[in-house]
Design a protein around this motif. Sequence first.
Motif, PDB file in Angstrom:
ATOM      1  N   LEU A  65      34.383  27.523  40.287  1.00  0.00           N
ATOM      2  CA  LEU A  65      34.868  28.478  39.288  1.00  0.00           C
ATOM      3  C   LEU A  65      35.454  29.725  39.933  1.00  0.00           C
ATOM      4  CD1 LEU A  65      34.545  28.298  36.134  1.00  0.00           C
ATOM      5  CD2 LEU A  65      33.165  26.684  37.379  1.00  0.00           C
ATOM      6  N   VAL A  66      35.019  30.007  41.161  1.00  0.00           N
ATOM      7  CA  VAL A  66      35.490  31.227  41.804  1.00  0.00           C
ATOM      8  C   VAL A  66      36.896  31.015  42.354  1.00  0.00           C
ATOM      9  CG1 VAL A  66      34.999  32.935  43.574  1.00  0.00           C
ATOM     10  CG2 VAL A  66      33.132  31.820  42.372  1.00  0.00           C
ATOM     11  N   CYS A  67      37.089  29.858  43.022  1.00  0.00           N
ATOM     12  CA  CYS A  67      38.403  29.652  43.636  1.00  0.00           C
ATOM     13  C   CYS A  67      39.325  28.860  42.725  1.00  0.00           C
ATOM     14  CB  CYS A  67      38.264  28.962  44.978  1.00  0.00           C
ATOM     15  SG  CYS A  67      36.613  28.466  45.388  1.00  0.00           S
ATOM     16  N   GLN A  68      38.776  28.153  41.782  1.00  0.00           N
ATOM     17  CA  GLN A  68      39.511  27.474  40.707  1.00  0.00           C
ATOM     18  C   GLN A  68      40.377  26.302  41.138  1.00  0.00           C
ATOM     19  OE1 GLN A  68      41.249  30.034  37.787  1.00  0.00           O
ATOM     20  NE2 GLN A  68      39.237  30.702  37.189  1.00  0.00           N
ATOM     21  N   ASP A  78      30.239  31.471  47.521  1.00  0.00           N
ATOM     22  CA  ASP A  78      28.789  31.563  47.366  1.00  0.00           C
ATOM     23  C   ASP A  78      28.301  30.738  46.180  1.00  0.00           C
ATOM     24  OD1 ASP A  78      26.405  32.945  48.384  1.00  0.00           O
ATOM     25  OD2 ASP A  78      26.317  33.588  46.299  1.00  0.00           O
ATOM     26  N   LEU A  79      29.022  30.824  45.096  1.00  0.00           N
ATOM     27  CA  LEU A  79      28.615  30.083  43.906  1.00  0.00           C
ATOM     28  C   LEU A  79      28.675  28.575  44.171  1.00  0.00           C
ATOM     29  CD1 LEU A  79      27.836  30.159  40.886  1.00  0.00           C
ATOM     30  CD2 LEU A  79      30.261  29.986  40.375  1.00  0.00           C
ATOM     31  N   LEU A  81      28.194  27.087  46.978  1.00  0.00           N
ATOM     32  CA  LEU A  81      27.015  26.731  47.781  1.00  0.00           C
ATOM     33  C   LEU A  81      25.793  26.579  46.880  1.00  0.00           C
ATOM     34  CD1 LEU A  81      27.447  29.082  50.881  1.00  0.00           C
ATOM     35  CD2 LEU A  81      28.138  26.702  50.621  1.00  0.00           C
ATOM     36  N   ASP A  82      25.644  27.521  45.957  1.00  0.00           N
ATOM     37  CA  ASP A  82      24.508  27.470  45.034  1.00  0.00           C
ATOM     38  C   ASP A  82      24.548  26.206  44.183  1.00  0.00           C
ATOM     39  OD1 ASP A  82      23.659  29.799  46.022  1.00  0.00           O
ATOM     40  OD2 ASP A  82      23.938  31.000  44.216  1.00  0.00           O
ATOM     41  N   LEU A  83      25.746  25.873  43.724  1.00  0.00           N
ATOM     42  CA  LEU A  83      25.856  24.697  42.852  1.00  0.00           C
ATOM     43  C   LEU A  83      25.605  23.417  43.642  1.00  0.00           C
ATOM     44  CD1 LEU A  83      28.824  25.645  40.496  1.00  0.00           C
ATOM     45  CD2 LEU A  83      26.374  25.739  40.062  1.00  0.00           C
ATOM     46  N   TYR A 108      29.245  25.940  32.455  1.00  0.00           N
ATOM     47  CA  TYR A 108      30.578  26.418  32.824  1.00  0.00           C
ATOM     48  C   TYR A 108      31.692  25.808  31.982  1.00  0.00           C
ATOM     49  CZ  TYR A 108      28.041  28.239  36.771  1.00  0.00           C
ATOM     50  OH  TYR A 108      27.161  28.916  37.543  1.00  0.00           O
ATOM     51  N   GLY A 109      31.364  24.902  31.083  1.00  0.00           N
ATOM     52  CA  GLY A 109      32.400  24.329  30.224  1.00  0.00           C
ATOM     53  C   GLY A 109      33.125  23.161  30.865  1.00  0.00           C
ATOM     54  N   PHE A 111      35.914  23.015  31.921  1.00  0.00           N
ATOM     55  CA  PHE A 111      36.764  23.473  33.011  1.00  0.00           C
ATOM     56  C   PHE A 111      36.155  23.139  34.379  1.00  0.00           C
ATOM     57  CE2 PHE A 111      38.481  26.941  35.723  1.00  0.00           C
ATOM     58  CZ  PHE A 111      39.809  26.605  35.595  1.00  0.00           C
TER      59      PHE A 111
ATOM     60  N   ARG B  31      41.465  33.282  34.685  1.00  0.00           N
ATOM     61  CA  ARG B  31      40.061  33.665  34.855  1.00  0.00           C
ATOM     62  C   ARG B  31      39.324  33.649  33.512  1.00  0.00           C
ATOM     63  NH1 ARG B  31      38.098  33.515  39.838  1.00  0.00           N
ATOM     64  NH2 ARG B  31      39.964  33.160  41.006  1.00  0.00           N
ATOM     65  N   PRO B  34      36.717  29.894  28.849  1.00  0.00           N
ATOM     66  CA  PRO B  34      35.844  30.032  27.690  1.00  0.00           C
ATOM     67  C   PRO B  34      34.436  29.559  28.029  1.00  0.00           C
ATOM     68  CG  PRO B  34      37.395  28.221  27.395  1.00  0.00           C
ATOM     69  CD  PRO B  34      37.807  28.942  28.632  1.00  0.00           C
ATOM     70  N   PRO B  36      30.927  27.960  27.429  1.00  0.00           N
ATOM     71  CA  PRO B  36      30.310  27.024  26.497  1.00  0.00           C
ATOM     72  C   PRO B  36      29.023  27.592  25.906  1.00  0.00           C
ATOM     73  CG  PRO B  36      29.875  26.351  28.730  1.00  0.00           C
ATOM     74  CD  PRO B  36      30.780  27.550  28.816  1.00  0.00           C
ATOM     75  N   TYR B 117      22.334  40.314  40.295  1.00  0.00           N
ATOM     76  CA  TYR B 117      22.630  38.953  40.718  1.00  0.00           C
ATOM     77  C   TYR B 117      22.734  38.882  42.240  1.00  0.00           C
ATOM     78  CZ  TYR B 117      25.423  34.629  41.098  1.00  0.00           C
ATOM     79  OH  TYR B 117      25.904  33.393  41.422  1.00  0.00           O
ATOM     80  N   LYS B 118      21.833  38.138  42.864  1.00  0.00           N
ATOM     81  CA  LYS B 118      21.876  37.872  44.306  1.00  0.00           C
ATOM     82  C   LYS B 118      22.106  39.137  45.132  1.00  0.00           C
ATOM     83  CE  LYS B 118      23.254  33.900  45.643  1.00  0.00           C
ATOM     84  NZ  LYS B 118      23.979  32.665  45.968  1.00  0.00           N
ATOM     85  N   GLN B 131      17.719  29.462  50.018  1.00  0.00           N
ATOM     86  CA  GLN B 131      18.237  28.121  49.776  1.00  0.00           C
ATOM     87  C   GLN B 131      17.107  27.088  49.840  1.00  0.00           C
ATOM     88  OE1 GLN B 131      21.373  26.769  49.146  1.00  0.00           O
ATOM     89  NE2 GLN B 131      22.207  28.804  48.829  1.00  0.00           N
ATOM     90  N   ILE B 178      23.253  31.046  37.303  1.00  0.00           N
ATOM     91  CA  ILE B 178      23.824  29.720  37.030  1.00  0.00           C
ATOM     92  C   ILE B 178      23.568  29.333  35.584  1.00  0.00           C
ATOM     93  CG2 ILE B 178      23.602  27.258  37.550  1.00  0.00           C
ATOM     94  CD1 ILE B 178      23.176  27.977  40.446  1.00  0.00           C
ATOM     95  N   TYR B 183      30.127  33.373  37.089  1.00  0.00           N
ATOM     96  CA  TYR B 183      30.928  32.968  38.236  1.00  0.00           C
ATOM     97  C   TYR B 183      31.730  34.117  38.815  1.00  0.00           C
ATOM     98  CZ  TYR B 183      34.762  32.668  34.895  1.00  0.00           C
ATOM     99  OH  TYR B 183      35.698  32.944  33.936  1.00  0.00           O
TER     100      TYR B 183
END
Lengths: 399, 223
Positions: A65-68, A78-79, A81-83, A108-109, A111, B31, B34, B36, B117-118, B131, B178, B183
């Motif tokens: 979602l960050v880099c899309q 980072d996100l 990695l978490d996912l 996250y939908g 997307f 960006r 939507p 969910p 957040y983090k 981790q 999460i 994001y």
Amino acid sequence: MMHSAVPVSTALSKRLCKLVLTAMSIFIAGLIACNGSLAHAESTSKAQQIEDARYKALAQELRCLVCQNQSIADSAADLALDLKREIREQIQTGKTDAEISTYMVERYGDFVLYRPPFKWLTGVLWAAPLLLLAFAVWALRRQIVRKKNAPLNDFAATSALNTINVLSSVEGQSQPIAAKPELSPDLTQSLAIPASASISRSTYLLGFFALLVAVGIYALLGTPQTANTAAEQAASNSNTDAPAAGAAPAVDGAQIQAMVARLAERLKNNPDDAPGWFRLARAYAVLERYKDAAQAFAQAEQRAPAQLKQDPQALLDYAKSLAISGTGYQGKAAALVAQALQVAPNEPNVLLIAGLAAAQQGRREEAKKHWQTLLPMIPPGHELEALIKNALDKLERGS
Amino acid sequence: MKLSRNPYVIVLLVFVALLAVLLVGLKLNPRDVPSPLLSKPAPLFTLPVVGKNDAKNGKNGSMAGGKAAQQFSPQDLRGQVWLLNVWASWCVSCRYEHPVLIEFAKTAQVPLIGLNYKELLNDDEAGKLLQSKASTAADTKARAELTQRAQSRAQAWLAQHGDPYTLSVLDLDGRVGIDYGVYGVPETYVIDKAGVIRLKFTGPLDAHSLQRDIVPLIKRLQS
């Protein structure tokens, strides 16, 4: 002749179809091979192997979602990695791939999925490639049909015929097709169809429309102001210090040369155009063709002496051209500089050249005076500042 | 049927249609994904609260000393409209947003909860530890130290930039983030009396969008 052209073009389209099908099957085979190779991960146990494969497949199906435009497998965000950690953990706790996908979609939908599910909203997305392909095939077919009916006197058709001849001779059909169809009475008849005329008209229309739309979009979304200011800057630059700005505008050297050549040609036929001579002379000066510049200035002076007298920049350019192509600031060149100084005694360019002329002729005090007047006008840090200071020093020391 | 006679007219129409689609695409913000989670219950969590600054709030702050850190859960605010704002000291856009939040907090009649957040994002050692799953006693102890470090960083940042939050909670490993589909920090959620997410705002809030999107919504949800 006409009857033989029809089966040949269907043979051609069959060949095309075959080619496309072969290419597609190779591509699909490649895709399958790629997917298969994912499974060959290095790991110790069989269970580990399966787990890794699932992990990789999932990570490649999910969007970061960050880099899309990256999957989370590819992303180091980072996100992502978490996912990935989340996927790993959920696989270990025994969740199915579908459950993990649902987990991601809930947060996250759609997307987040690189392959969006087939809904009415995403239907367009899925159908678009097929629709476009169908349209392309339809258009291509039409084109082929048209080619078949249209006069074959253009180059493309002739070369296509040549290709077909080569192909058919390979296949053993000994009868070649005439490459000069205008000799065939059947085809001369088909020339009567005014196809080409209607094509060109709508093509022009289409081209014009595309241009209109492009300009419209640019006006709507673009920033034409930047172009304007650039042009204005270029214009104002060429008014104040032509020699420096002449090289700067966005027109490249070859274009300038061509423009100058055209102007010179025009003046040869129409020598009474005084402003034209001025422009040509200045252009030559910018291009450092000083001898030509001096001659052009002489022509301009002959036709509009009063105008030259009032234009310090032209006077300077003329003087400079004479001085460089001749023997420095003497005689005529010196007179021109004096005239420029009279018209614009506070113009930096004039002061610079006037000082130079005076120094060359040994009139040190005068040179010093001009340059000292000039010095405060130069923006601090400009390269000219050091040059002038240096020259003043030299004058001071009397060398 | 005159239309279909000339293929170029059709080409033109398809071209125009494609152009329209692309033009709309140009205006969209990629960006703006939507969420969910809209109209869904806000995910539940229980997280330690970032201690209030000693200087500012006397005794309340020194919770790290004796007893376990105070905890917060969305259920504590059941029956109230409230805002959840995701922030972190490493988040640059949060600094841009922060004055807006401070101004908002002065007049707001709703709790503004910060989700830190983090906090230790750029701390590699902390990242590794977070981790992995805490299994040994040493791990647990190391984690407590990390929490401590994050606490002091968050407190220092709030002391420096001002604290608009009713309270902030620490989401060290980003798992709650999460769950909320975070994001891009900062993000802001409006949660209604029934604990349902009514709005998600991604990116730094500005005064304009706050007044346009969020304040009227809060009023509506409160009535």
